[in-house]
Design a protein around this motif. Structure first.
Motif, PDB file in Angstrom:
ATOM      1  N   LYS A 181       0.784  -1.217  -0.127  1.00 29.57           N
ATOM      2  CA  LYS A 181       0.138  -0.474   0.019  1.00 29.57           C
ATOM      3  C   LYS A 181       0.848   1.166   0.090  1.00 29.57           C
ATOM      4  O   LYS A 181       1.737   1.620  -1.220  1.00 29.57           O
ATOM      5  N   GLU A 182       1.009   2.410   1.255  1.00 32.11           N
ATOM      6  CA  GLU A 182       2.126   3.085   1.030  1.00 32.11           C
ATOM      7  C   GLU A 182       3.253   3.288   2.193  1.00 32.11           C
ATOM      8  O   GLU A 182       4.176   4.410   2.418  1.00 32.11           O
ATOM      9  N   VAL A 183       3.273   1.917   2.713  1.00 32.40           N
ATOM     10  CA  VAL A 183       5.012   1.406   3.158  1.00 32.40           C
ATOM     11  C   VAL A 183       5.967   1.544   2.504  1.00 32.40           C
ATOM     12  O   VAL A 183       5.152  -0.076   2.145  1.00 32.40           O
ATOM     13  N   ILE A 184       6.502   1.904   2.734  1.00 27.03           N
ATOM     14  CA  ILE A 184       7.758   0.992   1.902  1.00 27.03           C
ATOM     15  C   ILE A 184       8.847   0.984   3.190  1.00 27.03           C
ATOM     16  O   ILE A 184       8.739   1.682   4.342  1.00 27.03           O
ATOM     17  N   THR A 185       9.453  -0.457   2.716  1.00 28.42           N
ATOM     18  CA  THR A 185      10.353  -1.555   3.705  1.00 28.42           C
ATOM     19  C   THR A 185      11.611  -1.422   3.624  1.00 28.42           C
ATOM     20  O   THR A 185      11.734  -1.767   1.933  1.00 28.42           O
ATOM     21  N   LEU A 186      12.424  -0.769   4.006  1.00 29.02           N
ATOM     22  CA  LEU A 186      14.024  -0.755   3.335  1.00 29.02           C
ATOM     23  C   LEU A 186      14.506  -1.394   3.819  1.00 29.02           C
ATOM     24  O   LEU A 186      14.624  -1.858   5.317  1.00 29.02           O
ATOM     25  N   TYR A 187      15.340  -2.139   3.589  1.00 33.41           N
ATOM     26  CA  TYR A 187      16.468  -3.579   3.968  1.00 33.41           C
ATOM     27  C   TYR A 187      17.985  -3.519   3.681  1.00 33.41           C
ATOM     28  O   TYR A 187      18.232  -3.140   2.306  1.00 33.41           O
TER      29      TYR A 187
END
Length: 275
Positions: A181-187
């Protein structure tokens, strides 16, 4: 006959329940797809040669008002000046530095310092660290790192430099992301660094290749350990212009290696806010 049918019916229900349970477990355990962060720079950043007017100004060997003091290390007797203009109407186009140690000066016409250079001398290693801006503009700040050394019997020389493209690729080899959705998870590899919620509502949603890096790269030379900072940008369907407001600054330790190479490690989030 009735018992046999009832037995089959019960076995069918059990099998169906087990199947549904397996589907639920499978769906619950499914991880989000991790994509590699993409690089904006397509090739090495070639600085080019200094303009003729810079060469002429530098050859005069006069440190006048056209130069700006970048480093004044009186303890170690190391100084750096950056040529900001050739005269009252002619720009240096960001080229030209002069370094001096123990009173011996060396000119580097072709080093591009840009508008906001920084320098630091490490007495333990005998190296001068210098940063210059290779690419700058609205929303763009890309630095190049230089190492200058001072032999006892000759002029200073450029020992190493890190091209912005090489640093970009080092980050892109390590950083991944996912979107939901509107969430970006950075790894960092498989390790989650942070989640950010997109606040941009007028760009038509995320592009398939959402996170890019390469327009915002800078160095921290304030300590004995060299660090590099990078800000990933978000790519949307509309406009194809990266947005940075919601994204964090990612920092890494830089280790210089023999032969002018480098590696990055200890990737984490910087304490510096991008807001």
């Amino acid at each position: 006959m009735n018992l046999s049918k009832r037995h089959l019916s019960i076995m069918g229900i059990v099998a169906l329940a087990l199947l549904c349970g397996a589907v639920v477990v499978s769906c619950k355990g499914k991880k989000a797809e991790l994509k590699p962060v993409k690089g904006i720079l397509e090739e090495a950043v070639r600085e080019g040669a200094a303009p003729a007017q810079v060469n002429a100004t530098m050859e005069r060997h006069i440190l006048d008002k056209n130069f700006e003091m970048t480093l004044n290390d009186t303890v170690n007797k190391v100084h750096v000046w950056s040529l900001m203009s050739c005269d009252s109407v002619t720009s240096s186009e960001g080229f030209g530095i002069v370094v001096a140690k123990d009173g011996r000066a060396t000119i580097f016409n072709d080093i591009r310092h840009g508008s906001n250079p920084s320098a630091r001398y490490n007495a333990a290693t005998g190296e001068l660290w210098l940063t210059g801006v290779s690419i700058e503009g609205t929303g763009v700040h890309v630095e190049r790192f230089y190492v200058i050394r001072f032999p006892e019997d000759g002029p200073a020389y450029l020992a190493a430099t890190i091209d912005p493209y090489e640093m970009q690729e080092a980050f892109c080899n390590e950083l991944k992301y996912s979107t939901k959705k509107e969430v970006i998870t950075l790894y960092n590899g498989e390790q989650e660094l942070t989640k950010v919620t997109n606040t941009v509502t007028d760009m038509g949603g995320f592009d398939d290749e959402t996170v890019w890096l390469g327009e915002q790269i800078s160095y921290d030379i304030s300590g004995d350990q060299l660090r590099v900072n990078a800000i990933p940008g978000v790519n949307f369907i509309t406009g194809k212009v990266l947005h940075y407001d919601d994204m964090p600054t990612v920092t890494a330790l830089v280790t210089l290696t023999d032969g002018g190479g480098f590696s990055i490690s200890n990737i984490s989030l910087s304490n510096t806010s991008n807001k």
